[in-house]
Design a protein around this motif. Structure first.
Motif, PDB file in Angstrom:
ATOM      1  N   LYS B 263      -0.949  -4.247   2.426  1.00  0.00           N
ATOM      2  CA  LYS B 263      -1.371  -3.227   1.453  1.00  0.00           C
ATOM      3  C   LYS B 263      -2.178  -2.126   2.138  1.00  0.00           C
ATOM      4  O   LYS B 263      -2.031  -0.936   1.826  1.00  0.00           O
ATOM      5  N   ALA B 264      -3.042  -2.534   3.047  1.00  0.00           N
ATOM      6  CA  ALA B 264      -3.868  -1.554   3.752  1.00  0.00           C
ATOM      7  C   ALA B 264      -2.988  -0.639   4.606  1.00  0.00           C
ATOM      8  O   ALA B 264      -3.194   0.580   4.657  1.00  0.00           O
ATOM      9  N   VAL B 265      -1.978  -1.214   5.254  1.00  0.00           N
ATOM     10  CA  VAL B 265      -1.072  -0.414   6.085  1.00  0.00           C
ATOM     11  C   VAL B 265      -0.242   0.531   5.212  1.00  0.00           C
ATOM     12  O   VAL B 265      -0.001   1.689   5.584  1.00  0.00           O
ATOM     13  N   ALA B 266       0.167   0.049   4.037  1.00  0.00           N
ATOM     14  CA  ALA B 266       0.924   0.900   3.104  1.00  0.00           C
ATOM     15  C   ALA B 266       0.112   2.148   2.760  1.00  0.00           C
ATOM     16  O   ALA B 266       0.591   3.287   2.889  1.00  0.00           O
ATOM     17  N   SER B 267      -1.141   1.949   2.362  1.00  0.00           N
ATOM     18  CA  SER B 267      -2.003   3.093   2.055  1.00  0.00           C
ATOM     19  C   SER B 267      -2.203   3.953   3.295  1.00  0.00           C
ATOM     20  O   SER B 267      -2.231   5.192   3.202  1.00  0.00           O
ATOM     21  N   GLY B 268      -2.368   3.303   4.429  1.00  0.00           N
ATOM     22  CA  GLY B 268      -2.555   4.045   5.685  1.00  0.00           C
ATOM     23  C   GLY B 268      -1.366   4.957   5.964  1.00  0.00           C
ATOM     24  O   GLY B 268      -1.535   6.113   6.369  1.00  0.00           O
ATOM     25  N   MET B 269      -0.147   4.450   5.713  1.00  0.00           N
ATOM     26  CA  MET B 269       1.053   5.272   5.950  1.00  0.00           C
ATOM     27  C   MET B 269       1.093   6.449   4.989  1.00  0.00           C
ATOM     28  O   MET B 269       1.389   7.587   5.382  1.00  0.00           O
ATOM     29  N   HIS B 270       0.766   6.173   3.715  1.00  0.00           N
ATOM     30  CA  HIS B 270       0.770   7.264   2.729  1.00  0.00           C
ATOM     31  C   HIS B 270      -0.259   8.328   3.095  1.00  0.00           C
ATOM     32  O   HIS B 270       0.035   9.531   3.092  1.00  0.00           O
ATOM     33  N   ILE B 271      -1.475   7.888   3.411  1.00  0.00           N
ATOM     34  CA  ILE B 271      -2.568   8.834   3.692  1.00  0.00           C
ATOM     35  C   ILE B 271      -2.245   9.686   4.924  1.00  0.00           C
ATOM     36  O   ILE B 271      -2.414  10.915   4.915  1.00  0.00           O
TER      37      ILE B 271
END
Lengths: 352, 352
Positions: B263-271
């Motif tokens: 989940k953290a990586v998903a947000s990281g990719m979006h950001i």
């Protein structure tokens, strides 16, 4: 200054010269270009040499932090290792920084292991201050810690960036510690060089310092040759175990208390060679010469343990594969071979 | 059966097929010739798969012992590692024997690290049972444990003898654990393959299993290509950190509790991609496509933490060198580059 280039998976140099400690900053700056170094040392070495090393490093603009642990084999533990890791993390050591092992074998082994594993590998420099560390443990890239159930059971192959040997540091060692290192020097002579053996035999525990630079140079050269051929210890490097299979059994039999590593290896070399003579594998003159040099460095030929008591302990040696053992036999001074044999044959060879 | 050959410093194969778990004995016997194996697993995986694996191994005459620890990240500790070492010593594991990592990323990482360091290295086999482990952590040779002061701070590069992926094991995972792995699969698409991205985007969290063999195969192939070029993580391998710099900051900001790694990586990719769009480095269509696939796998685009709160935590990431940071930016789906920049420039890039 004597220089020995080691062409391992990562090449590096071993530098030998009296007084080199005061030059270490310059040498380290030139080789590594590091700007930040964590010095790992024990309390005894710290009092003797840290100040000299730190001022030499800082004169070159290398910032330093220092971690000091209690001198002794008991510090080669996972507990001390975790403290080192936390020290490195707290001080923000990164992959571009440097660890410096300042001390004897325990310091070199645990610092090298920390360097192999922290952040999956940071660079490190060895500044060995005992004879054993200068001629043996600081070269070759074996690093380790002990487990409660055995010595050196956990480790890694990690080559240093540089090894700096200052023989003047030997002046502060006890006779017993010099003996301990000299046992390994004699081993190098036995397995590879009659010339080295004769140089060592030309002196004794009282006047060894007259020949020490040459002895260190020759021992490291031999180890370099062997390690270059067999960095990961699957063949020729086993020659370095001459005297060690029985030696480890002796250390273990006496709970690592009565005999130092060097004394145990000395007896191991005598016991192995005595058997080789019995089997016609080696001349009695070679055994006499070995015994004579061991005595002149105050090293024991035997122990209170019988061979029958020691042999079973050899099978626990982690260097033995489960059903066979690699016995190292010297056929003459300067000539050794690896004999892989079933453990039962080894038992028969030793107990005949 | 799909096979991917990895030509690392030690070559090995990744095998992918539904039902492979029951065949593991044959495959391991053929590849390693080992006669004795220590299986390391966690209590949840143990209940599900140990019996199947052990009977498959024993049918091939491979003797086994088993060490089971408590499932969860807290077991990736030096305390658990020491217990594993003691278990290996007690069971007389030697260099000719084998460790088998049966489980997810925690199991693979700690078992691989034990294999890298016990006796300075014993062989090991990976049997990953989570999506994240199958597509990512079981391939590439990175092994590690956590320290109290940080994740993965201690580790080694250690390649396995063989990786056995049985996608049927994914059937017992929760939706959340599948999401977690799918974030990394999406990352592989983003950095290297529009085709993979489109395949993932063609399904969602409910019907992903229809495409899973192909997704695993493609992810591992991409990782293999990158790792072969940069085994020791000094260049191209940094591409694999897309979404991870901010991702790690998110995990850390919420004390590793609120957000899983995926989940953290998903947000990281979006950001990261949102910023790339702002700077004209990436099209808004690519960002929309990324957001859409993240949503379809129930992955978050943002968190409650602001970018201003997250950026300072990026400098603690051990992947950043002290004064600069390697930001991974996607210019399109399937196209990523490494941008090394001073930390201050990274801050400006992220906060604009």
């Amino acid at each position: 200054m004597k220089k020995i280039a080691v062409k391992a998976s990562k090449p590096y140099e071993v530098l030998i010269e009296q007084g080199l400690l005061s030059e270490c900053g310059k040498l380290i700056a030139k080789t590594t270009g590091a700007g930040f170094a964590a010095i790992i040392t024990d309390d005894i070495v710290d009092r003797l040499y840290s100040e000299k090393v730190i001022s030499s490093l800082e004169a070159q603009g290398i910032k330093t932090v220092k971690y000091v642990f209690k001198n002794g084999e008991s510090s080669k533990s996972s507990d001390n290792l975790n403290k080192i890791y936390n020290f490195l993390a707290e001080n923000g050591i990164t992959r571009t920084d440097l660890l410096i092992a300042l001390g004897g074998g325990v310091t070199g082994d645990i610092t090298g292991y920390a360097a192999a594993t922290y952040l999956r590998g940071v660079r490190f420099v060895q500044i060995p201050t005992t004879l054993l560390a200068q001629i043996d443990s600081s070269v070759g890239g074996k690093t380790a810690i002990n487990l409660p159930c055995g010595k050196n059971l956990v480790g890694a192959f990690k080559q240093p960036e540089l090894v700096i040997c200052d023989p003047l540091t030997l002046r502060t060692l006890s006779d017993e510690t010099i003996s301990d290192g000299m046992a390994e020097a004699i081993k190098y002579g036995m397995i590879r060089s009659r010339e080295l053996f004769d140089i060592i035999a030309s002196r004794n525990l009282k006047n060894y310092f007259e020949i020490i630079d040459d002895v260190i140079y020759r021992c490291v050269s031999i180890k370099r040759d062997i390690v270059e051929n067999d960095e990961f210890d699957t063949g020729e490097r086993m020659l370095l175990n001459f005297g060690h299979t029985i030696g480890h059994a002796i250390e273990s039999f006496f709970n690592y208390e009565t005999y130092t590593h060097g004394k145990a290896v000395a007896s191991g070399m005598h016991i192995m060679t005595e058997q080789a003579v019995k089997h016609g594998d080696c001349s009695s003159e070679a055994l006499d010469a070995l015994d004579s040099v061991l005595r002149s460095y105050d090293l024991p030929l035997t122990t209170e343990a019988s061979v029958t008591e020691l042999v079973p302990l050899c099978s626990k040696d982690k260097k033995c594969e489960s059903t066979s053992i690699n016995a190292i036999v010297c056929s003459d001074i300067g000539k050794a071979s690896i004999r892989k044999m079933p453990f039962s044959d080894f038992k028969a060879y030793m107990e005949s």
